[in-house]
Design a protein around this motif. Structure first.
Motif, PDB file in Angstrom:
ATOM      1  N   ASP A  76       0.808  -1.219   0.000  1.00 44.73           N
ATOM      2  CA  ASP A  76       0.000   0.000   0.000  1.00 44.73           C
ATOM      3  C   ASP A  76       0.841   1.270   0.000  1.00 44.73           C
ATOM      4  N   ASP A  78       3.746   4.118  -1.278  1.00 42.47           N
ATOM      5  CA  ASP A  78       3.802   4.922  -2.501  1.00 42.47           C
ATOM      6  C   ASP A  78       4.228   4.078  -3.706  1.00 42.47           C
ATOM      7  N   VAL A  79       3.608   4.363  -4.854  1.00 45.52           N
ATOM      8  CA  VAL A  79       3.958   3.696  -6.101  1.00 45.52           C
ATOM      9  C   VAL A  79       5.267   4.294  -6.600  1.00 45.52           C
ATOM     10  N   ALA A  81       6.655   3.527  -9.671  1.00 41.03           N
ATOM     11  CA  ALA A  81       6.526   3.771 -11.107  1.00 41.03           C
ATOM     12  C   ALA A  81       5.161   3.278 -11.550  1.00 41.03           C
ATOM     13  N   SER A  82       4.701   3.808 -12.653  1.00 44.89           N
ATOM     14  CA  SER A  82       3.438   3.360 -13.238  1.00 44.89           C
ATOM     15  C   SER A  82       3.594   3.341 -14.741  1.00 44.89           C
ATOM     16  N   GLU A  83       2.600   2.741 -15.393  1.00 44.83           N
ATOM     17  CA  GLU A  83       2.656   2.650 -16.854  1.00 44.83           C
ATOM     18  C   GLU A  83       2.550   4.022 -17.498  1.00 44.83           C
ATOM     19  N   ASP A  87       0.775   3.175 -22.910  1.00 45.93           N
ATOM     20  CA  ASP A  87       1.081   1.739 -22.848  1.00 45.93           C
ATOM     21  C   ASP A  87       0.006   0.923 -22.160  1.00 45.93           C
ATOM     22  N   GLN A  88      -1.188   1.407 -22.054  1.00 46.97           N
ATOM     23  CA  GLN A  88      -2.233   0.673 -21.350  1.00 46.97           C
ATOM     24  C   GLN A  88      -2.810  -0.310 -22.271  1.00 46.97           C
TER      25      GLN A  88
END
Length: 88
Positions: A76, A78-79, A81-83, A87-88
């Motif tokens: 839970d 912090d993220v 990195a994300s897409e 690129d979805q």
């Protein structure tokens, strides 16, 4: 994903025979059954090996929190990195 834990052959054997997740604590150098002290038990639904047979995926019915912080999952935070949008 709820959490990540270490299992050796003995921990996997205990998990498969008891129906509750057993892990090897690298810091305490002992086996521990999830929920024995916290009450946050993991009941095994299925266990699968990856293609290299060096990682197991254990699907569980989680009772209470999976993380030692009290959160449902250990992921839970912090993220990092994300897409990218395209690129979805």
């Amino acid at each position: 994903m709820l959490m990540l834990g270490w299992m050796d052959d003995e921990a996997l054997h205990r998990t498969l025979t008891t129906g509750r997740c057993t892990y090897w604590s690298r810091s305490r150098r002992e086996y521990w059954v999830k929920g024995d002290t916290s009450g946050h038990v993991q009941y095994v639904k299925s266990v699968a090996l990856d293609c290299d047979a060096d990682t197991v995926l254990v699907k569980v019915d989680q009772v209470g929190a999976a993380c030692h912080t009290g959160d449902r999952t250990c992921f839970d935070a912090d993220v990092l990195a994300s897409e990218p949008a395209g690129d979805q």
